[in-house]
Write a protein that holds these residues in place. Structure first.
Motif, PDB file in Angstrom:
ATOM      1  N   LYS A  89       0.823  -1.218   0.000  1.00  0.00           N
ATOM      2  CA  LYS A  89       0.000   0.000   0.000  1.00  0.00           C
ATOM      3  C   LYS A  89       0.858   1.270   0.000  1.00  0.00           C
ATOM      4  O   LYS A  89       0.576   2.251   0.691  1.00  0.00           O
ATOM      5  CB  LYS A  89      -0.978  -0.002   1.168  1.00  0.00           C
ATOM      6  N   LYS A  93      -2.109   8.221  -3.845  1.00  0.00           N
ATOM      7  CA  LYS A  93      -3.476   7.814  -3.515  1.00  0.00           C
ATOM      8  C   LYS A  93      -4.454   8.279  -4.591  1.00  0.00           C
ATOM      9  O   LYS A  93      -4.531   9.461  -4.903  1.00  0.00           O
ATOM     10  CB  LYS A  93      -3.887   8.375  -2.161  1.00  0.00           C
ATOM     11  N   ALA A  95      -8.494   7.481  -5.205  1.00  0.00           N
ATOM     12  CA  ALA A  95      -9.670   6.798  -4.642  1.00  0.00           C
ATOM     13  C   ALA A  95      -9.217   5.886  -3.508  1.00  0.00           C
ATOM     14  O   ALA A  95      -8.560   6.334  -2.571  1.00  0.00           O
ATOM     15  CB  ALA A  95     -10.425   6.045  -5.725  1.00  0.00           C
ATOM     16  N   ASN A  96      -9.486   4.583  -3.614  1.00  0.00           N
ATOM     17  CA  ASN A  96      -9.108   3.658  -2.544  1.00  0.00           C
ATOM     18  C   ASN A  96      -7.820   2.898  -2.827  1.00  0.00           C
ATOM     19  O   ASN A  96      -7.495   1.953  -2.116  1.00  0.00           O
ATOM     20  CB  ASN A  96     -10.248   2.650  -2.310  1.00  0.00           C
ATOM     21  N   ARG A  98      -3.522   2.804  -3.895  1.00  0.00           N
ATOM     22  CA  ARG A  98      -2.219   3.453  -3.884  1.00  0.00           C
ATOM     23  C   ARG A  98      -1.459   2.981  -5.118  1.00  0.00           C
ATOM     24  O   ARG A  98      -1.241   1.784  -5.284  1.00  0.00           O
ATOM     25  CB  ARG A  98      -1.437   3.102  -2.614  1.00  0.00           C
TER      26      ARG A  98
END
Length: 285
Positions: A89, A93, A95-96, A98
């Protein structure tokens, strides 16, 4: 031998494939930074480098820079780095998700064999992250050769080097991967690797890759200028340099910790670049 990288926010890792006689070097950043590039060689093998140039998104951070062997086939190993950073991760960034910002450049080291890399190379490189970088024929420098001016049969071993300078609170380090057509000279002008030829074999490929790292505060434009200064340093001890079949490329990463006078930083980077090249032979052979 290995050297310690003391620039805050920078880790290095790598992988050497002894069977392929090749490998890759990964520079990973911790936190925001500003990156840049200088690309002067006539035949570059690069990946995701446009974002680092002025005129694109301002003051772009990178999550990693990868220097790899195996020419463009090395970018398969780079994909392993991207995938592993995604798994962790790490990235920009959206949205949701990486999305890892990873730029790369490759050297041509397919003269002895044509064993191709896999994504596993990238996974393994990230397993070894630390502040220690080995000097000599390791990682991306494993298959590097220099002094190919008169032809491949005259080639001498290349490798990976590093040198770091500090002035007050300002730190500048230069990583280099030597795989040049040109000969290598020390800072006094003495030949230390290669052969003296007056003509260049136009069928020989060569590339010098570099990454200059600093804790100075820089803009994207200044980071690109700093990378260009490192190329100047390389060209003073690698001759000839920037030929039509060279892929010479230098990246810059500034971790933005310390204010600095840019001309002083340039002078430090130029000197560190020269010493990084020489370190391959003074400390790595």
């Amino acid at each position: 031998m290995s050297k310690e990288i003391s620039v805050e926010g920078i880790l290095v890792g790598g992988y050497t494939d002894e069977r392929a006689k090749s490998g890759l070097t990964v520079i990973v950043t911790e936190g925001d930074n500003v990156a840049g590039i200088s690309q002067r060689g006539g035949s570059p093998a690069t990946l995701n480098t446009d974002l680092l140039r002025p005129g694109h998104r301002q003051d772009q951070s990178v999550n990693a820079i990868v220097l790899t062997g195996r020419s463009v086939f090395g970018f398969r190993a780079v994909q392993g780095v991207v995938q592993e950073l995604f798994n962790k991760k790490v990235g920009f960034k959206i949205a949701n998700l990486r999305i890892p910002i990873v730029s790369a450049a490759a050297i041509y080291d397919l003269y002895e064999n044509s064993i191709l890399p896999t994504e596993e190379w990238g996974f393994k490189a990230l397993e070894s992250l630390s502040t220690e970088i080995p000097i000599g024929r390791y990682w991306a420098g494993k298959g590097g050769t220099v002094g190919k001016v008169g032809g491949l049969k005259y080639a001498k071993p290349g490798g990976q080097g590093y040198y770091e300078l500090r002035k007050g609170n300002v730190k500048v380090g230069v990583i280099v991967v030597l795989n040049s057509v040109g000969n290598i000279y020390d800072e006094s002008g003495k030949l230390i690797a290669g052969n003296e030829f007056t003509s260049v074999d136009e069928n020989t490929l060569g590339t010098t890759l570099g990454v200059v790292i600093t804790n100075a505060k820089l803009s994207n434009s200044d980071a690109c200028r700093l990378a260009s200064i490192v190329e100047n340093g390389f060209s003073s001890v690698i001759r000839p340099y920037n030929l039509s079949l060279d892929g010479d490329t230098v990246f810059a990463i500034a971790t933005n910790r310390v204010e600095v006078k840019f001309d002083e930083l340039n002078a430090m980077a130029y000197e560190a670049a020269r010493k990084a090249v020489v370190s391959v032979y003074s400390e790595g052979q």
